[in-house]
Design an enzyme around this catalytic site. Structure first.
Site, mmCIF file in Angstrom:
data_model
loop_
_atom_site.group_PDB
_atom_site.id
_atom_site.type_symbol
_atom_site.label_atom_id
_atom_site.label_comp_id
_atom_site.label_asym_id
_atom_site.label_seq_id
_atom_site.Cartn_x
_atom_site.Cartn_y
_atom_site.Cartn_z
ATOM 1 N N LEU A 35 -80.037 -87.817 8.459
ATOM 2 C CA LEU A 35 -79.816 -87.090 7.214
ATOM 3 C C LEU A 35 -81.161 -86.901 6.529
ATOM 4 C CD1 LEU A 35 -76.615 -88.789 5.704
ATOM 5 C CD2 LEU A 35 -76.767 -86.618 6.937
ATOM 6 N N ASP A 36 -81.278 -85.817 5.775
ATOM 7 C CA ASP A 36 -82.513 -85.539 5.062
ATOM 8 C C ASP A 36 -82.735 -86.561 3.950
ATOM 9 O OD1 ASP A 36 -82.773 -83.304 6.647
ATOM 10 O OD2 ASP A 36 -81.910 -81.943 5.157
ATOM 11 N N LEU A 37 -83.963 -86.579 3.438
ATOM 12 C CA LEU A 37 -84.351 -87.501 2.370
ATOM 13 C C LEU A 37 -83.418 -87.427 1.174
ATOM 14 C CD1 LEU A 37 -86.629 -89.444 1.228
ATOM 15 C CD2 LEU A 37 -87.688 -87.359 0.307
#
Length: 230
Positions: free
Chosen positions: A100-102
């Site tokens: 998952l992205d930041l």
């Protein structure tokens, strides 16, 4: 597996340090002190290190509720890895089965079983992921049909695979996709001239994020949950 290797693989001790601990009689197997580094252990054995039980042999599978501000990586010099949310002795040997992205929250799966994580992440297996998405602008009227047909992402040669879109409101939707291109969800809505302002992964395959897990918390998967993604 050799006892010294088992302990080294599941702690922050080197094999040489483990041997010194064993010489000091700080390692026991099934209640008996063991000083032989080559002693063989199996899944049924209980290994204690300085009186503390180590995890049993066999693969580990965890679900984590990822908060914002953490990366699904071990080599980012600027941001903390989600592995830091785990207890020290839990994190060794684990990797993320999908990222998952930041700034994305939600379900992250962690394991030391490479074959299992490959089945979860490989495009060939088309494991579906469901996201709750909040948008900056009202969604266009034909978004459901366009996502079902596939959209053209900037820089990609082929359309995305068919995706299911469920409209909760004009600016909140549920999106289910079966692939995992770089920033795919954000890029899909960008193709509709919209912007994702918040993104949360609710499910991977049949496995849904445990509602009892607060952000930053995690728990082991049950055998049934593990099997549901095979």
């Amino acid at each position: 597996m050799r006892l010294d290797k088992f302990i080294a693989d599941n702690s922050d001790y080197s094999r040489a340090q483990v041997k010194r601990l064993m010489h000091k009689e700080l390692v026991s197997v099934n209640g008996e002190v063991v000083k032989d580094p080559g002693f063989k252990v199996t899944e049924q054995d209980q290994v204690l290190l300085d009186g503390e039980p180590m995890r049993s042999l066999g693969s580990r599978y965890l679900m984590l509720h990822k908060p914002k501000g953490y990366v699904c990586s071990t080599d980012d010099p600027e941001h903390a890895s989600v592995l830091l949310l785990l207890d020290d002795r839990e994190r060794f040997g684990l990797h993320m089965a999908g990222r998952l992205d930041l700034d994305t929250t939600g379900l992250v799966l962690l394991t030391d079983d490479g074959q299992w994580s490959h089945r979860v992440t490989s495009p060939k297996h088309q494991c579906q992921k469901r996201y709750r998405v909040w948008l900056d602008e009202p969604l266009v009227a034909d978004a459901e049909a366009r996502f079902l047909e596939g959209v053209q992402l900037r820089g990609e040669r082929h359309l995305t695979k068919p995706a299911q879109l469920e409209r909760i409101s004009d600016t909140e939707v549920l999106l289910t996709i079966s692939e995992g291109k770089y920033h795919q969800v954000k890029r899909m809505f960008a193709a509709l001239d919209n912007k994702v302002v918040d993104l949360h992964r609710e499910a991977v395959g049949a496995l849904e994020l445990d509602p009892d897990l607060a952000e930053g918390e995690y728990r082991p998967l049950t055998p049934e949950e593990v099997a549901s993604l095979v």
